[in-house]
Design a protein around this motif. Structure first.
Motif, PDB file in Angstrom:
ATOM      1  N   ALA A 273      46.868  29.695  33.457  1.00 15.76           N
ATOM      2  CA  ALA A 273      47.074  30.682  34.519  1.00 15.76           C
ATOM      3  C   ALA A 273      45.751  31.035  35.193  1.00 15.76           C
ATOM      4  CB  ALA A 273      47.725  31.933  33.948  1.00 15.76           C
ATOM      5  N   ALA A 274      44.675  31.157  34.392  1.00 14.79           N
ATOM      6  CA  ALA A 274      43.353  31.449  34.958  1.00 14.79           C
ATOM      7  C   ALA A 274      42.893  30.311  35.861  1.00 14.79           C
ATOM      8  CB  ALA A 274      42.346  31.692  33.838  1.00 14.79           C
ATOM      9  N   VAL A 275      43.047  29.070  35.399  1.00 12.33           N
ATOM     10  CA  VAL A 275      42.670  27.907  36.199  1.00 12.33           C
ATOM     11  C   VAL A 275      43.502  27.844  37.471  1.00 12.33           C
ATOM     12  CG1 VAL A 275      42.678  25.383  36.264  1.00 12.33           C
ATOM     13  CG2 VAL A 275      41.811  26.575  34.244  1.00 12.33           C
TER      14      VAL A 275
ATOM     15  N   CYS B 294      40.162  41.148  34.388  1.00 13.35           N
ATOM     16  CA  CYS B 294      39.037  40.432  35.006  1.00 13.35           C
ATOM     17  C   CYS B 294      38.194  39.718  33.954  1.00 13.35           C
ATOM     18  CB  CYS B 294      38.170  41.404  35.813  1.00 13.35           C
ATOM     19  SG  CYS B 294      39.022  42.164  37.212  1.00 13.35           S
ATOM     20  N   PHE B 295      37.982  40.411  32.836  1.00 13.05           N
ATOM     21  CA  PHE B 295      37.173  39.817  31.774  1.00 13.05           C
ATOM     22  C   PHE B 295      37.858  38.570  31.210  1.00 13.05           C
ATOM     23  CE2 PHE B 295      35.819  39.336  27.359  1.00 13.05           C
ATOM     24  CZ  PHE B 295      34.438  39.331  27.514  1.00 13.05           C
ATOM     25  N   GLU B 296      39.169  38.634  30.993  1.00 12.89           N
ATOM     26  CA  GLU B 296      39.901  37.477  30.466  1.00 12.89           C
ATOM     27  C   GLU B 296      39.894  36.320  31.456  1.00 12.89           C
ATOM     28  OE1 GLU B 296      41.305  36.508  27.626  1.00 12.89           O
ATOM     29  OE2 GLU B 296      40.499  38.277  26.646  1.00 12.89           O
TER      30      GLU B 296
ATOM     31  N   ASN C 139      38.249  32.798  30.186  1.00 13.47           N
ATOM     32  CA  ASN C 139      39.011  31.551  30.189  1.00 13.47           C
ATOM     33  C   ASN C 139      38.411  30.516  31.134  1.00 13.47           C
ATOM     34  OD1 ASN C 139      41.806  31.579  28.584  1.00 13.47           O
ATOM     35  ND2 ASN C 139      41.389  33.675  29.276  1.00 13.47           N
ATOM     36  N   LEU C 140      37.930  30.962  32.295  1.00 18.35           N
ATOM     37  CA  LEU C 140      37.317  30.021  33.234  1.00 18.35           C
ATOM     38  C   LEU C 140      35.995  29.494  32.690  1.00 18.35           C
ATOM     39  CD1 LEU C 140      38.102  31.738  36.656  1.00 18.35           C
ATOM     40  CD2 LEU C 140      39.154  29.696  35.685  1.00 18.35           C
TER      41      LEU C 140
ATOM     42  N   LYS D 280      31.396  28.833  38.346  1.00 21.33           N
ATOM     43  CA  LYS D 280      31.258  29.584  39.598  1.00 21.33           C
ATOM     44  C   LYS D 280      32.213  30.764  39.632  1.00 21.33           C
ATOM     45  CE  LYS D 280      31.864  29.135  44.607  1.00 21.33           C
ATOM     46  NZ  LYS D 280      32.985  30.068  44.747  1.00 21.33           N
ATOM     47  N   TYR D 281      33.497  30.484  39.432  1.00 25.31           N
ATOM     48  CA  TYR D 281      34.488  31.560  39.484  1.00 25.31           C
ATOM     49  C   TYR D 281      34.417  32.444  38.238  1.00 25.31           C
ATOM     50  CZ  TYR D 281      36.523  29.362  43.587  1.00 25.31           C
ATOM     51  OH  TYR D 281      36.712  28.843  44.837  1.00 25.31           O
ATOM     52  N   ALA D 282      34.046  31.864  37.096  1.00 25.11           N
ATOM     53  CA  ALA D 282      33.904  32.670  35.878  1.00 25.11           C
ATOM     54  C   ALA D 282      32.881  33.785  36.100  1.00 25.11           C
ATOM     55  CB  ALA D 282      33.477  31.782  34.709  1.00 25.11           C
ATOM     56  N   ALA D 283      31.755  33.439  36.705  1.00 19.04           N
ATOM     57  CA  ALA D 283      30.717  34.445  36.964  1.00 19.04           C
ATOM     58  C   ALA D 283      31.238  35.542  37.876  1.00 19.04           C
ATOM     59  CB  ALA D 283      29.491  33.773  37.584  1.00 19.04           C
TER      60      ALA D 283
END
Length: 822
Positions: free
Chosen positions: A64-66, A100-102, A106-107, A114-117
């Protein structure tokens, strides 16, 4: 929180989960959040959760995160907006800190740094808004630093800013972590952005700047300077009195006079705090960006401004910068507290090594004679007007190169046969000066859009900005040294251009033999570093290299990367694939579609292809000609759609693809669920099949069962063809000749079917059917109908597909008499 969200979702569950943010939150609550509650419940109460229900797992949460990251990539969605619950329709409340943290966690695990940050930063922004979490800032800050570092590998300035905040909260955090120590050392020394240099040359020293840690030299101020008082030089007193007359300001507490010299590429970036002492042929202006003001140097003039308001506050509008010196030599002085050519005073002294070179010319003619001739020729040119000679950055670089790299070559040649020792009493430039000169020229190229090919031929701008060629071309060796030094300084773009310039000179100079492979390898490595991935330009040069030296670079990982591509000859395909993927994304965003000229040739009509449709014609919309692609309206009723969907839901499984080998498996580039249905399972499928015959005029004797598909959050399918490349997979029924695709739901945003080669994008509309032929009448593949399913941004996409095969179409779709030309 569970109860509140459950009540919101219960109002309209279908609509609730169509929002990707809410869908992610639900999965998170049933995985990460539920595990937290479960662990809390087990210890005090020995409570056991009823796991008979089918719950999502960690893989679903990661997926879902991806999927959301994919939506961000395809539709340019900002993390800060999604974190506040802002989607296309504006629905949904803000995501929590935990959400947001999850997303970030996961990313990060999926290596989408990039998106994880961005998601970790969004979580950090929510720390002060939620009471449920306390003392978690340091955890999020550390994750931000680590993620930004992974995204950049080297010391990242953004990561360093967050690291400073982290170390202020927890000074002893992660002393045992190599990456964190990297930032900790930079924090302790406060040198993340500047590196102190200690260079002294007679009275002039490398100019320094004042920062939080004291006085230091910096890479954003390239010049040399000295402070002079009237006690050292009486003229300074007269200059001081002139300054008082001009400004009306007291000099009682003024600083000493700051004399500054900007040489080749010398500049200072925009900053806040002169008498110009020289004219400058080109460049070297003082610019005030906030005022759109540029002042060109004019000898003996003075520029005056106030740095403070009358109340003593800083006037930030006076922020200014010194442009790089393109041609000339810039001197100025200021009443305040910059690179003089280290070789200028010693220019005439080059005759010393020239004379001594003659002693060894007979010993090593192949190595030294050409250098000796070059040194003498250039010395004669320079002696005419040394000041003007070194004002040309190309010549300035060449001199430094002759007194460093070239001199070392000749010196090494001289030492062995004659045991000759060079007289090093004179002050010679070093390798750092050569690197600095190369960077300075690259800076001039960047600021003034100078082309490497022009500089390599000795073409420079004169005072009017016109290209002139009064210096003669640079040598192969000059260009190669430019490239080598810029590569070491990580200026890969310009390094590659200078290596290419060197390669172009291989056939024009006799001094070098068999160096093409060396330069080619350097070009490949430089272009690779500039792009990190397999680079198309680098690959072209790599092919030339491998043709000359098939075994080059076997022990080098990067060169092996290109060697494998060369052997497989797939580099062009990789580059082409990346371009294809980018075009699909543009089409999904609506940036590309059928041109108005082509659209004007299309029409709508009532479809009466078979006798039955003469009584009940279907509405047909032509969306593309050659190849012909149609939309049939009202091709499936609401009743049929609901019955098929309800019957399919319990049987849906992850969709798979069939390879040329006949093996089927799920893949990451097709994210959806599917089930195959026949009339034997559901009677209404028979009605749909008969209507498909009426619409297409094609036999269903060898057609496949109806494939029902559901694309949820971020669901998509990459560009592909429906026909099989291996004809033996369906040897009896033949290949897939045509596709009839039914849209069984509307989609709020996204989910279009795009045909990149045709610039065609078709949005889903419930009850319609999209029809096209996959094969030409000759039976050949029609590659033009390659298509992709865009990710679902908001909504829930249902569709079903019916594939017709060649067998049974012999009389309905006859072959042409002549071979068809594509």
């Amino acid at each position: 929180m569970f109860i509140e969200e459950h009540e919101k979702a219960s109002v309209d569950p279908q609509k609730y989960v169509e929002n990707p943010i809410k869908a992610f939150s639900i999965i998170k609550r049933l995985t990460a959040d539920l595990d937290i509650v479960s662990n809390a419940a087990l210890y005090p109460t020995e409570f056991t959760w009823d796991r008979e229900l089918l719950f999502p797992g960690s893989e679903d949460l990661a997926g879902a995160a991806v999927a959301i990251a994919r939506l961000q990539e395809y539709y340019n969605l900002k993390t800060v907006d999604l974190a506040e619950g802002k989607l296309m329709d504006g629905s949904g409340g803000p995501m929590t800190l935990s959400d947001c943290f999850e997303m970030g966690r996961n990313l990060y695990n999926e290596k989408d740094y990039k998106y994880a940050a961005e998601w970790f930063i969004a979580a950090l922004d929510k720390v002060d808004t939620e009471d449920i979490y306390v003392n978690v800032s340091h955890i999020i800050l550390r994750d931000i630093v680590m993620t930004l570092h992974e995204a950049n590998i080297t010391l990242d300035p953004n990561a360093y800013e967050y690291a400073k905040k982290l170390f202020e909260v927890l000074p002893d955090v992660n002393e045992d972590d190599t990456k964190m120590r990297y930032y900790k050392e930079a924090f302790v020394k406060d040198n993340a952005e500047e590196e102190e240099e200690k260079q002294r040359l007679k009275e002039l020293e490398r100019a320094e700047v004042i920062n939080g840690s004291g006085i230091t030299s910096a890479d954003n101020r390239i010049c040399k300077s000295v402070w002079l008082s009237d006690e050292q030089l009486l003229t300074i007193a007269y200059v001081g009195w002139d300054a008082f007359d001009l400004t009306g300001l007291s000099l009682d507490f003024a600083e000493a006079l700051h004399v500054v010299n900007y040489g080749i590429g010398g500049y200072q970036n925009e900053h806040q705090d002169y008498y110009p002492m020289s004219d400058v042929s080109h460049g070297g202006a003082t610019v005030f960006p906030q005022l759109d003001l540029a002042v060109k140097p004019k000898k003996a003039t003075a520029l005056f401004w106030m740095n403070l308001y009358p109340n003593g506050e800083h006037d930030t509008r006076a922020t200014h910068a010194s442009c790089p010196v393109l041609y000339g030599n810039k001197w100025h002085c200021t009443w305040e507290r910059n690179f003089l050519y280290p070789f200028k005073e010693n220019l005439t002294g080059t005759a010393v090594p020239i004379v001594r070179l003659q002693r060894i010319a007979e010993e090593k003619p192949m190595t030294t004679y050409r250098y000796l001739q070059m040194f003498i020729e250039e010395h004669e040119k320079a002696s005419v007007d040394p000041q003007k000679y070194v004002e040309n950055p190309i010549k300035a670089f060449s001199i430094i190169k002759r007194l460093t790299a070239d001199l070392d070559i000749v010196s090494n040649a001289a030492l062995y046969p004659t045991e000759f020792t060079w007289d090093r009493e004179l002050v010679f430039p070093g390798s750092e000066d050569l690197a600095g000169a190369a960077v300075a020229i690259a800076r001039l190229q960047e600021y003034y859009n100078l082309k490497t090919v022009d500089l390599a031929e000795g073409k420079m701008m004169d005072g009017s900005g016109q290209l002139i060629s009064d210096t003669g071309p640079m040598t192969l060796s000059d260009c190669f040294e430019m490239g080598r030094n810029l590569y070491n300084e990580k200026y890969y773009k310009y390094a590659a251009e200078w290596f290419v310039a060197a390669l172009d000179k291989v056939d024009t100079e006799d001094i070098y033999v068999n160096v093409s492979h060396i330069i080619l390898r350097d070009i490949v490595m430089t272009l690779h570093e500039a792009n990190i991935t397999l680079d198309s330009n680098a690959y072209e040069y790599a092919k030339k290299l491998f043709e000359v030296m098939p075994d080059v670079g076997e022990d080098d990982t990067k060169m092996r990367y290109y060697k494998e591509a060369f052997e497989n000859d797939n580099a062009e395909e990789e580059v082409e694939q990346r371009l294809k993927e980018e075009k699909v994304k543009q089409m999904c965003r609506g940036e590309i579609n059928v041109s108005a000229e082509n659209a004007s040739k299309l029409h709508c009509s009532y479809w009466k292809r078979v006798p039955f449709l003469r009584l009940a014609p279907m509405k047909m919309e032509e969306v593309h000609k050659n190849p012909d692609i149609y939309i049939f309206h009202d091709a499936m009723t609401d009743k049929e759609i609901e019955e098929i969907k309800n019957f399919s839901i319990p049987m849906l499984e992850r969709a798979k693809v069939t390879y040329a080998s006949g093996i089927t498996s799920s893949v990451d580039n097709r994210i959806c669920k599917s089930v195959w249905l026949s009339a034997n399972q559901l009677l209404i499928i028979g009605d749909v099949a008969w209507r498909a015959f009426d619409l297409t005029g094609l036999s269903l004797d060898f057609a496949e069962s109806l494939q029902v598909l559901n694309y949820g959050i971020g669901g998509y399918h990459h560009e592909h063809q429906d026909y099989y490349h291996n004809p033996n997979i369906f040897e009896e029924s033949g290949n897939r000749i045509a596709t009839l695709l039914y849209y069984m739901s509307d989609v709020s945003h996204g989910g279009a079917t795009v045909f990149p080669q045709l610039d065609l994008a078709v949005k889903p509309k419930k009850g319609t059917a999209l029809f096209w032929m996959n094969l030409l009448p000759s039976g050949e593949h029609d590659t033009r109908v390659a298509h992709a399913a865009c990710p679902v941004l908001h909504g829930n996409k249902w569709l079903s597909t019916l594939w017709f095969h060649e067998s049974g179409q012999e009389l309905l779709w006859p072959c042409p008499l002549m071979q068809e030309i594509k």
